[in-house]
Design a protein around this motif. Structure first.
Motif, mmCIF file in Angstrom:
data_model
loop_
_atom_site.group_PDB
_atom_site.id
_atom_site.type_symbol
_atom_site.label_atom_id
_atom_site.label_comp_id
_atom_site.label_asym_id
_atom_site.label_seq_id
_atom_site.Cartn_x
_atom_site.Cartn_y
_atom_site.Cartn_z
ATOM 1 N N CYS A 1 9.042 -23.431 42.640
ATOM 2 C CA CYS A 1 9.483 -23.805 43.990
ATOM 3 C C CYS A 1 10.014 -22.576 44.731
ATOM 4 O O CYS A 1 9.684 -22.356 45.903
ATOM 5 N N LEU A 2 10.817 -21.774 44.052
ATOM 6 C CA LEU A 2 11.346 -20.558 44.673
ATOM 7 C C LEU A 2 10.229 -19.579 45.012
ATOM 8 O O LEU A 2 10.270 -18.918 46.062
ATOM 9 N N GLU A 3 9.232 -19.494 44.143
ATOM 10 C CA GLU A 3 8.090 -18.634 44.454
ATOM 11 C C GLU A 3 7.367 -19.129 45.702
ATOM 12 O O GLU A 3 6.979 -18.330 46.559
ATOM 13 N N ASP A 4 7.172 -20.447 45.801
ATOM 14 C CA ASP A 4 6.539 -21.004 46.998
ATOM 15 C C ASP A 4 7.317 -20.595 48.248
ATOM 16 O O ASP A 4 6.735 -20.138 49.237
ATOM 17 N N ALA A 5 8.624 -20.783 48.207
ATOM 18 C CA ALA A 5 9.462 -20.470 49.369
ATOM 19 C C ALA A 5 9.384 -18.983 49.707
ATOM 20 O O ALA A 5 9.306 -18.616 50.891
ATOM 21 N N THR A 6 9.373 -18.132 48.692
ATOM 22 C CA THR A 6 9.306 -16.691 48.914
ATOM 23 C C THR A 6 7.981 -16.296 49.547
ATOM 24 O O THR A 6 7.946 -15.537 50.522
ATOM 25 N N VAL A 7 6.893 -16.792 49.004
ATOM 26 C CA VAL A 7 5.570 -16.456 49.538
ATOM 27 C C VAL A 7 5.416 -16.995 50.957
ATOM 28 O O VAL A 7 4.930 -16.293 51.855
ATOM 29 N N LEU A 8 5.840 -18.238 51.178
ATOM 30 C CA LEU A 8 5.736 -18.813 52.513
ATOM 31 C C LEU A 8 6.575 -18.014 53.513
ATOM 32 O O LEU A 8 6.108 -17.691 54.617
ATOM 33 N N ALA A 9 7.791 -17.651 53.142
ATOM 34 C CA ALA A 9 8.639 -16.859 54.033
ATOM 35 C C ALA A 9 8.007 -15.502 54.323
ATOM 36 O O ALA A 9 8.007 -15.040 55.480
ATOM 37 N N GLU A 10 7.476 -14.869 53.305
ATOM 38 C CA GLU A 10 6.821 -13.571 53.482
ATOM 39 C C GLU A 10 5.670 -13.682 54.482
ATOM 40 O O GLU A 10 5.539 -12.867 55.395
ATOM 41 N N LEU A 11 4.842 -14.694 54.319
ATOM 42 C CA LEU A 11 3.703 -14.878 55.217
ATOM 43 C C LEU A 11 4.151 -15.233 56.632
ATOM 44 O O LEU A 11 3.589 -14.726 57.616
ATOM 45 N N LEU A 12 5.159 -16.086 56.750
ATOM 46 C CA LEU A 12 5.657 -16.466 58.076
ATOM 47 C C LEU A 12 6.254 -15.271 58.818
ATOM 48 O O LEU A 12 6.028 -15.091 60.018
ATOM 49 N N LEU A 13 7.027 -14.456 58.112
ATOM 50 C CA LEU A 13 7.660 -13.306 58.751
ATOM 51 C C LEU A 13 6.656 -12.243 59.189
ATOM 52 O O LEU A 13 6.892 -11.520 60.159
ATOM 53 N N ALA A 14 5.526 -12.169 58.495
ATOM 54 C CA ALA A 14 4.510 -11.176 58.835
ATOM 55 C C ALA A 14 3.504 -11.682 59.869
ATOM 56 O O ALA A 14 2.712 -10.903 60.405
ATOM 57 N N ALA A 15 3.549 -12.963 60.175
ATOM 58 C CA ALA A 15 2.539 -13.566 61.046
ATOM 59 C C ALA A 15 2.866 -13.399 62.520
ATOM 60 O O ALA A 15 4.023 -13.426 62.923
ATOM 61 N N ASP A 16 1.802 -13.236 63.305
ATOM 62 C CA ASP A 16 1.938 -13.247 64.757
ATOM 63 C C ASP A 16 1.844 -14.667 65.297
ATOM 64 O O ASP A 16 2.331 -14.959 66.373
ATOM 65 N N ARG A 17 1.154 -15.524 64.529
ATOM 66 C CA ARG A 17 0.998 -16.910 64.957
ATOM 67 C C ARG A 17 0.958 -17.833 63.743
ATOM 68 O O ARG A 17 0.585 -17.424 62.650
ATOM 69 N N LEU A 18 1.368 -19.051 63.981
ATOM 70 C CA LEU A 18 1.335 -20.073 62.936
ATOM 71 C C LEU A 18 0.035 -20.840 63.093
ATOM 72 O O LEU A 18 -0.079 -21.705 63.956
ATOM 73 N N ASP A 19 -0.924 -20.480 62.269
ATOM 74 C CA ASP A 19 -2.228 -21.125 62.373
ATOM 75 C C ASP A 19 -2.754 -21.466 60.983
ATOM 76 O O ASP A 19 -2.137 -21.134 59.973
ATOM 77 N N ARG A 20 -3.873 -22.133 60.978
ATOM 78 C CA ARG A 20 -4.447 -22.585 59.712
ATOM 79 C C ARG A 20 -4.695 -21.435 58.729
ATOM 80 O O ARG A 20 -4.399 -21.582 57.529
ATOM 81 N N PRO A 21 -5.236 -20.298 59.157
ATOM 82 C CA PRO A 21 -5.437 -19.202 58.194
ATOM 83 C C PRO A 21 -4.162 -18.777 57.466
ATOM 84 O O PRO A 21 -4.191 -18.443 56.287
ATOM 85 N N LEU A 22 -3.030 -18.808 58.162
ATOM 86 C CA LEU A 22 -1.766 -18.448 57.518
ATOM 87 C C LEU A 22 -1.451 -19.424 56.381
ATOM 88 O O LEU A 22 -1.120 -19.009 55.268
ATOM 89 N N PHE A 23 -1.580 -20.715 56.666
ATOM 90 C CA PHE A 23 -1.240 -21.713 55.652
ATOM 91 C C PHE A 23 -2.299 -21.785 54.553
ATOM 92 O O PHE A 23 -1.984 -22.080 53.402
ATOM 93 N N ASP A 24 -3.544 -21.475 54.900
ATOM 94 C CA ASP A 24 -4.584 -21.359 53.868
ATOM 95 C C ASP A 24 -4.278 -20.182 52.941
ATOM 96 O O ASP A 24 -4.462 -20.270 51.725
ATOM 97 N N ALA A 25 -3.797 -19.085 53.527
ATOM 98 C CA ALA A 25 -3.431 -17.920 52.711
ATOM 99 C C ALA A 25 -2.288 -18.271 51.763
ATOM 100 O O ALA A 25 -2.271 -17.832 50.599
ATOM 101 N N PHE A 26 -1.343 -19.064 52.239
ATOM 102 C CA PHE A 26 -0.239 -19.516 51.382
ATOM 103 C C PHE A 26 -0.787 -20.308 50.194
ATOM 104 O O PHE A 26 -0.464 -20.025 49.034
ATOM 105 N N THR A 27 -1.636 -21.291 50.470
ATOM 106 C CA THR A 27 -2.197 -22.110 49.398
ATOM 107 C C THR A 27 -3.042 -21.249 48.466
ATOM 108 O O THR A 27 -2.978 -21.418 47.242
ATOM 109 N N ASP A 28 -3.816 -20.321 49.032
ATOM 110 C CA ASP A 28 -4.647 -19.436 48.201
ATOM 111 C C ASP A 28 -3.797 -18.621 47.229
ATOM 112 O O ASP A 28 -4.169 -18.441 46.071
#
Length: 157
Positions: A86-113
């Motif tokens: 769970c902590l890894e999920d939160a860390t990866v999601l936060a990392e991706l969100l902070l680096a993103a210019d927009r919240l879109d499907r590719p960002l969340f697909d990258a998280f799941t990937d």
């Protein structure tokens, strides 16, 4: 502390005196269990439940909801990895969100990937260990399985 004992599932009402039952199950163990057994006194603190597992298929995001932790991948406590995953999920999601210019499907697909295969390996290994605890197999390679998962989770998610 969270400690668990394994037995085949049966209806909760069939357990009867939970304290006596837990102490009896723990009789076969020494070491830390000597101390734990003495502390098993309150039936309200005993959570008699069955092992469960879950691995949600893609996508882990729908609408305004993103699944992480046990909502996406729950496993038995046999590897003690539930909270860590769970902590890894939160860390990866936060990392991706902070680096993103927009919240879109590719960002969340990258998280799941990044998370799904690793979480799947942990869930499957946890389930395998639970199966071996319930039905011991002479060819069970517990050290090998634990070693593979330990190596996996020491890598950056």
């Amino acid at each position: 502390m969270y400690a668990y004992l394994v037995e085949k599932a049966r209806p909760r009402e069939a357990v009867g005196d939970k304290v006596a039952h837990m102490r009896a199950l723990a009789e076969g163990y020494g070491g830390p269990w000597d101390e734990i057994r003495k502390d098993i006194t309150d039936p309200e603190r005993i959570n008699y439940t069955w092992f469960e597992s879950l691995l949600v298929d893609r996508p882990w995001k729908r609408g305004r909801v993103v699944l992480i932790g046990d909502a996406a991948h729950a496993c038995p406590p046999t590897l003690a990895q539930g909270a860590a995953q769970c902590l890894e999920d939160a860390t990866v999601l936060a990392e991706l969100l902070l680096a993103a210019d927009r919240l879109d499907r590719p960002l969340f697909d990258a998280f799941t990937d990044r998370r799904r295969d690793r979480a799947k390996a942990v869930v499957e290994a946890s389930v395998q260990l639970a199966c071996w605890q319930l039905d011991p197999a002479p060819d069970a390679d517990v050290p090998g399985l634990v070693g593979r998962i330990t190596a996996l989770v020491t890598e950056r998610p």
